[in-house]
Structure formats: C-alpha cells, structure tokens
Write a protein that holds these residues in place. Structure first.
Motif, PDB file in Angstrom:
ATOM      1  N   TYR A 170      28.851  41.337  23.785  1.00 40.55           N
ATOM      2  CA  TYR A 170      28.010  41.471  24.973  1.00 40.55           C
ATOM      3  C   TYR A 170      27.581  40.100  25.495  1.00 40.55           C
ATOM      4  O   TYR A 170      27.466  39.888  26.701  1.00 40.55           O
ATOM      5  CB  TYR A 170      26.774  42.318  24.674  1.00 40.55           C
ATOM      6  N   GLY A 171      27.319  39.173  24.571  1.00 32.09           N
ATOM      7  CA  GLY A 171      26.964  37.824  25.000  1.00 32.09           C
ATOM      8  C   GLY A 171      28.057  37.196  25.835  1.00 32.09           C
ATOM      9  O   GLY A 171      27.792  36.579  26.875  1.00 32.09           O
ATOM     10  N   ALA A 172      29.315  37.377  25.394  1.00 37.20           N
ATOM     11  CA  ALA A 172      30.437  36.840  26.162  1.00 37.20           C
ATOM     12  C   ALA A 172      30.548  37.530  27.518  1.00 37.20           C
ATOM     13  O   ALA A 172      30.782  36.870  28.554  1.00 37.20           O
ATOM     14  CB  ALA A 172      31.743  37.020  25.370  1.00 37.20           C
ATOM     15  N   PHE A 173      30.366  38.841  27.540  1.00 41.43           N
ATOM     16  CA  PHE A 173      30.454  39.570  28.809  1.00 41.43           C
ATOM     17  C   PHE A 173      29.345  39.140  29.765  1.00 41.43           C
ATOM     18  O   PHE A 173      29.581  38.933  30.962  1.00 41.43           O
ATOM     19  CB  PHE A 173      30.369  41.077  28.559  1.00 41.43           C
ATOM     20  N   ILE A 174      28.150  38.994  29.241  1.00 41.61           N
ATOM     21  CA  ILE A 174      27.019  38.569  30.080  1.00 41.61           C
ATOM     22  C   ILE A 174      27.277  37.185  30.669  1.00 41.61           C
ATOM     23  O   ILE A 174      27.018  36.929  31.854  1.00 41.61           O
ATOM     24  CB  ILE A 174      25.714  38.591  29.257  1.00 41.61           C
ATOM     25  N   TRP A 175      27.820  36.291  29.844  1.00 36.41           N
ATOM     26  CA  TRP A 175      28.080  34.929  30.321  1.00 36.41           C
ATOM     27  C   TRP A 175      29.178  34.919  31.386  1.00 36.41           C
ATOM     28  O   TRP A 175      29.102  34.164  32.362  1.00 36.41           O
ATOM     29  CB  TRP A 175      28.472  34.037  29.148  1.00 36.41           C
ATOM     30  N   LEU A 176      30.179  35.773  31.221  1.00 35.69           N
ATOM     31  CA  LEU A 176      31.300  35.769  32.160  1.00 35.69           C
ATOM     32  C   LEU A 176      31.030  36.588  33.415  1.00 35.69           C
ATOM     33  O   LEU A 176      31.512  36.231  34.502  1.00 35.69           O
ATOM     34  CB  LEU A 176      32.558  36.315  31.463  1.00 35.69           C
ATOM     35  N   ARG A 177      30.276  37.669  33.297  1.00 37.58           N
ATOM     36  CA  ARG A 177      30.174  38.611  34.407  1.00 37.58           C
ATOM     37  C   ARG A 177      28.752  38.870  34.912  1.00 37.58           C
ATOM     38  O   ARG A 177      28.584  39.523  35.942  1.00 37.58           O
ATOM     39  CB  ARG A 177      30.790  39.950  33.991  1.00 37.58           C
ATOM     40  N   MET A 178      27.739  38.434  34.188  1.00 37.16           N
ATOM     41  CA  MET A 178      26.368  38.762  34.597  1.00 37.16           C
ATOM     42  C   MET A 178      25.477  37.530  34.710  1.00 37.16           C
ATOM     43  O   MET A 178      24.251  37.629  34.584  1.00 37.16           O
ATOM     44  CB  MET A 178      25.747  39.766  33.613  1.00 37.16           C
ATOM     45  N   ARG A 179      26.093  36.378  34.990  1.00 37.07           N
ATOM     46  CA  ARG A 179      25.271  35.166  35.081  1.00 37.07           C
ATOM     47  C   ARG A 179      24.306  35.200  36.261  1.00 37.07           C
ATOM     48  O   ARG A 179      23.335  34.455  36.296  1.00 37.07           O
ATOM     49  CB  ARG A 179      26.178  33.932  35.174  1.00 37.07           C
ATOM     50  N   TRP A 180      24.580  36.107  37.218  1.00 42.08           N
ATOM     51  CA  TRP A 180      23.686  36.220  38.363  1.00 42.08           C
ATOM     52  C   TRP A 180      22.270  36.616  37.924  1.00 42.08           C
ATOM     53  O   TRP A 180      21.286  36.287  38.588  1.00 42.08           O
ATOM     54  CB  TRP A 180      24.214  37.270  39.346  1.00 42.08           C
ATOM     55  N   VAL A 181      22.176  37.300  36.758  1.00 47.47           N
ATOM     56  CA  VAL A 181      20.856  37.711  36.270  1.00 47.47           C
ATOM     57  C   VAL A 181      19.996  36.494  35.957  1.00 47.47           C
ATOM     58  O   VAL A 181      18.787  36.480  36.198  1.00 47.47           O
ATOM     59  CB  VAL A 181      21.010  38.605  35.022  1.00 47.47           C
ATOM     60  N   PHE A 182      20.630  35.437  35.437  1.00 44.53           N
ATOM     61  CA  PHE A 182      19.870  34.236  35.084  1.00 44.53           C
ATOM     62  C   PHE A 182      19.456  33.441  36.324  1.00 44.53           C
ATOM     63  O   PHE A 182      18.628  32.535  36.242  1.00 44.53           O
ATOM     64  CB  PHE A 182      20.690  33.349  34.141  1.00 44.53           C
TER      65      PHE A 182
END
Length: 512
Positions: free
Chosen positions: A214-226
């Motif tokens: 999930y960490g990898a997915f968040i970094w690749l696809r959900m960086r907009w959250v940060f």
C-alpha cells in the motif's frame, strides 16, 4: 484488514489509471464504478476463501491443537484491547461530503493515536494476563498483533479514501497478491518444527506486506493526498467520534460475540481444548464463507434504501432469509452427518476430539448468518441501539452460561451456550420486527427444519441398511455429503414446490 479514509480539498480522488498527481476532471460514472468495484471485491474474496481454505487445512495437519488454542486466545485479547475497532472512524469519514486536508489530518491523527493507545493498553494488561496464568506465548502473540495493527492505523485514511469513491480494485489486487506470500513463513516454520511461531508469523507477514504494497501504491498513485494542507480540527474530531462510536460499538460487540466462546474454553478448559474447539468452529463456518461474501454488503444497503417501504422491505428480508437457509442448511447438514469422517480425512486422526463440538457448532453456524441478517436489518433501518442491546444479551449468555457449562461439559457446553445465545437473539430480533415484516415463519423456518429432520432420519435408516462405514474414507465423505445436500433439496421442494419455484425463478430473473 480494516478499511480507512483519505481526502482532497476541492479536487476529486483520481480514478484508476489517472496520472500520479493529477486528479481527473471527470469521474467514472458512479454505477460503472459500483459494478466494477463489486466484481473486484467478489473476485478477491473468492480467491481469499479458496486459498485460505487450502492453506489452513495444510497448516492444521502440521500444527498441534495447543498452537491453535494459544493463537485463538491471543486474537481474543488483541481484539479486546484494540481501540480503533471500537470507534468506527471509517464509517464516520465515509460520510464526509469532501476529502479535505482537515478531514485527512484529523482522521489520520485519531487513527494513529487510537492504534498506539490499543498497544499501550495491551502492554499494561500483559503482566496482569501473565499473573492470571496465561502463557508467555499468548501474551507475546497478542502484543505482536497489536503492533501489526499499527499499520492499519497509518494506512486507514488512504484505504478509506479509495473505498468511499468505490475504487476497490487496488485493495483487491494488493490483498490477492500478498495473501499467499504471507503464508510462506507460516508453512516454513510449521514444516521445520517451529509451529508455535507459525500462525503469528502469517499475521505479522500479512501486516508488513500490506504496509509495503500500500505504501508503494500511495506513493505512485495517491501523492495528491499529501498536497492537501493536513491539520487537526478539534470540532471535526468530536463530530467524527460521536458519529462513529455507535457503529464502532455495534461492530465490536459482534466480534466479541464470535470470540468470547474462545476465551471461555481457553480459560476454563485450556489451550489444547480450545484448539480442538477452534478448528470445529472454523469448520462449521464453511457454509457461511460464500454467504458472507454474497449477502453482507448488499443486504445492508438494500434495507437502508427500503426502510420506508414496508412491502418491498418484507419481500427483500424474506428473500435473503430464504437464500441463507437454502444455501447454508444442506451444507451444514452434510457437515453434521459426515463429521467424524470429514475431520479424519481433512485434518487427520489427531483432530478427532473436535467432532462433538463440530456437531453442535453446525447449528450455531446456521443461526449466525440469520442473526447477522437481523443485525444489518436493525442498522440499515436506523435502529443500531437495538442491535447493541441484543449483542450485550448474547455476550451475557455466552460469557456467563458458557462459563458455567464449560466447568461441567467442557467445550461442548460452551457450544450449547453459543447456540442458546443466537437463538435468543433471533427470537428477540424477529419479535421486535414482527409488526413491520410479518414474515411467513412456517415457510421460512418450520418447513426447512422439518426437511432437515426427515433427511437426518433417512440417514439413520440408510446407515443401518448399508455398510457405509466399511467404505473407503473418501467415498464415505462424498456419499454422506451428497446424500445430505441432494435429499435436503428434494424434501424441501416436495414440502413447498410452488414457493420454491417462484423464488428460484425470481433469483434467475435478477441474475439475468
């Protein structure tokens, strides 16, 4: 793995396939997302059921009852001390109209604090449990489970953000990949004679792999959250906690009802007895594996939408009850008739002491989905407090009655208390909804019960006429299981042919 919740100020969450930091301007239509997401959830669930079924049979043949008993107690205490599961933040966050920096920051902070709080509570309780006579293995596994749950605390907001927008594909794919990987250390430890570490290694490995993937997915696809301005909003935190507390308590009580019997057996009769009881309980739940996947979510949302339409609500509840009984009863009957042979074939001779508990728990396994349906009916129609009070009654019966019966009859006595708890819950539930639903008790319950009794009587007669127990083991299991399923459906049809045909036609129309 518990779901969680993420945010975006005035921007929608990105759909599958969107560039990394570019939330799309147009969302995929809701209906398309719902259907596609449902298919991913179903595919992932059935893969998990199939693989988990085979993996746990292999582990059961390699491990001792004591290992399963100690792990079951560790799971009970970890569930008891976890704080996140008692608050229901995911339910509350899912109700927020937008994903904002305040929502993300507040939910993330609360989730992490609750995760840490649960671990601290477990750490404080650890010496007390040791003094009460629980083994180091139980306490250590409990703490390991609470540490592993911290990963859920960190990821929860991101996972819930995906789920609230019906983007179930990432979680389904990740879960399907890491499930078999997480069993690798468990198989190796069990095979090399270090079985005491096997079950907890699978739980910890699953948590670590979930965090990494999930960490990898968040970094690749959900960086907009940060890119949102995360901050903690006290008023929002109070609102989220107030909203989620009721759902969290109801969910916690449901999990306690399904685990308190483990606590009673393990404490009163020892870890080895609990190991036999745990395997019997898990085996008895086989009929519910498909039911939970098929009905759990759909029933809740259906009842919520029809709560003001008494006629359609009655028809929907009747159809769900008919599906539960029609799908679970013949499999439960097969387990009842073939119990000794099935345990011997699947788990091995060492696990034969689980047979008496299995035969009783088959009844509890049939009652449980009926109660689960009543539970979601109360929640879906806006009466969660009723479900909570009935859950408290169930806990009292299993905890108090089970404790007394365990001293006299051992695990079988606790199984009887579980059956009593679910029976009382169902009687109360359907009494409280009688005026609203006006169910056909004769067609839904009395006739299926009569069918089961007739099939059981037929089995007794056949067992005296035919040398079934002289047949090879595999053929005995196949013959008894096939007889139970086919005879049940035949007798059920003969008792109510018109109603059965109408419901089958209705289901076929829905599927088309």
């Amino acid at each position: 793995m518990n779901n969680t919740e993420p945010p975006a100020p005035d921007l929608p969450a990105p759909v599958d396939g969107a560039p990394v930091d570019t939330p799309p301007g147009a969302q995929t239509p809701l209906a398309q997302r719902a259907v596609r997401g449902g298919l991913w959830v179903a595919a992932s669930a059935y893969w998990a059921i199939g693989f988990g079924f085979a993996a746990n049979i292999l582990l059961t043949r390699l491990l001792t009852p004591e290992v399963y008993g100690e792990y079951a107690l560790a799971v009970f205490f970890a569930t008891l001390f976890q704080l996140r599961t008692k608050v229901g933040l995911a339910y509350a966050y899912a109700q927020e109209p937008q994903v904002t920096g305040a929502a993300v920051g507040t939910v993330f902070t609360l989730d992490v604090l609750l995760g840490i709080g649960g671990l601290l509570l477990g750490a404080v309780a650890a010496p007390v449990l040791l003094r009460l006579g629980y083994s180091w293995a139980i306490v250590a596994m409990m703490l390991a489970l609470l540490v592993a749950a911290l990963g859920d605390s960190v990821l929860s907001v991101f996972m819930t953000t995906l789920d609230r927008d019906l983007h179930f594909k990432p979680g389904s794919v990740i879960g399907s990949i890491i499930l078999p990987l997480s069993y690798a250390p468990a198989f190796w430890l069990a095979w090399t004679g270090r079985g005491g570490l096997s079950l907890i290694s699978q739980a910890v490995a699953f948590a670590l792999l979930t965090f990494l993937f999930y960490g990898a997915f968040i970094w690749l696809r959900m960086r907009w959250v940060f890119g949102l301005r995360w901050h903690f909003d006290r008023s929002l935190a109070r609102r989220l906690l107030n909203f989620g507390a009721l759902a969290g308590v109801a969910t916690f009580l449901t999990s306690m009802v399904s685990q308190t019997d483990n606590f009673v057996v393990g404490t009163r009769n020892g870890a080895t007895s609990l190991g036999y009881y745990d395997r019997a309980y898990r085996t008895a739940q086989w009929p519910n594996l498909l039911l939970n996947t098929l009905l759990a979510r759909s029933a809740l949302f259906t009842y919520a939408q029809l709560k003001d339409d008494a006629v359609r609500l009655r028809k929907s509840v009747s159809m769900v009850l008919w599906l539960i009984v029609s799908m679970a009863a013949p499999i439960a009957l097969a387990l009842l008739l073939a119990a000794p042979d099935l345990i011997l074939l699947v788990y091995g001779e060492r696990w034969l002491p689980a047979v008496p508990s299995l035969r009783l728990l088959v009844a509890a396994a049939l009652l449980r989905p009926l109660w689960d349906n009543a539970f979601v009916l109360f929640v879906g129609t806006g009466r969660p407090r009723t479900a909570i009070w009935i859950g408290v009654l169930q806990l009292a019966v299993i905890g108090g009655g089970g404790w007394l019966l365990a001293g006299v009859y051992g695990p079988v006595g606790v199984a009887a208390a579980v059956i009593l708890a679910y029976t009382l819950a169902l009687l109360l539930a359907y009494r409280l909804t009688a005026a609203q639903l006006q169910l056909d008790w004769l067609g839904l319950f009395a006739k299926p019960l009569l069918s089961a009794l007739l099939v059981a009587a037929g089995y007794v007669a056949l067992n005296r006429l035919l040398p079934l127990n002289d047949w090879p083991l595999v053929w005995r299991v196949v013959a008894k299981g096939s007889y139970a399923v086919s005879a049940y459906y035949l007798v059920s049809f003969l008792l109510q042919p018109q109603a059965t045909l109408e419901r089958v036609r209705y289901v076929m129309r829905l599927l088309r």
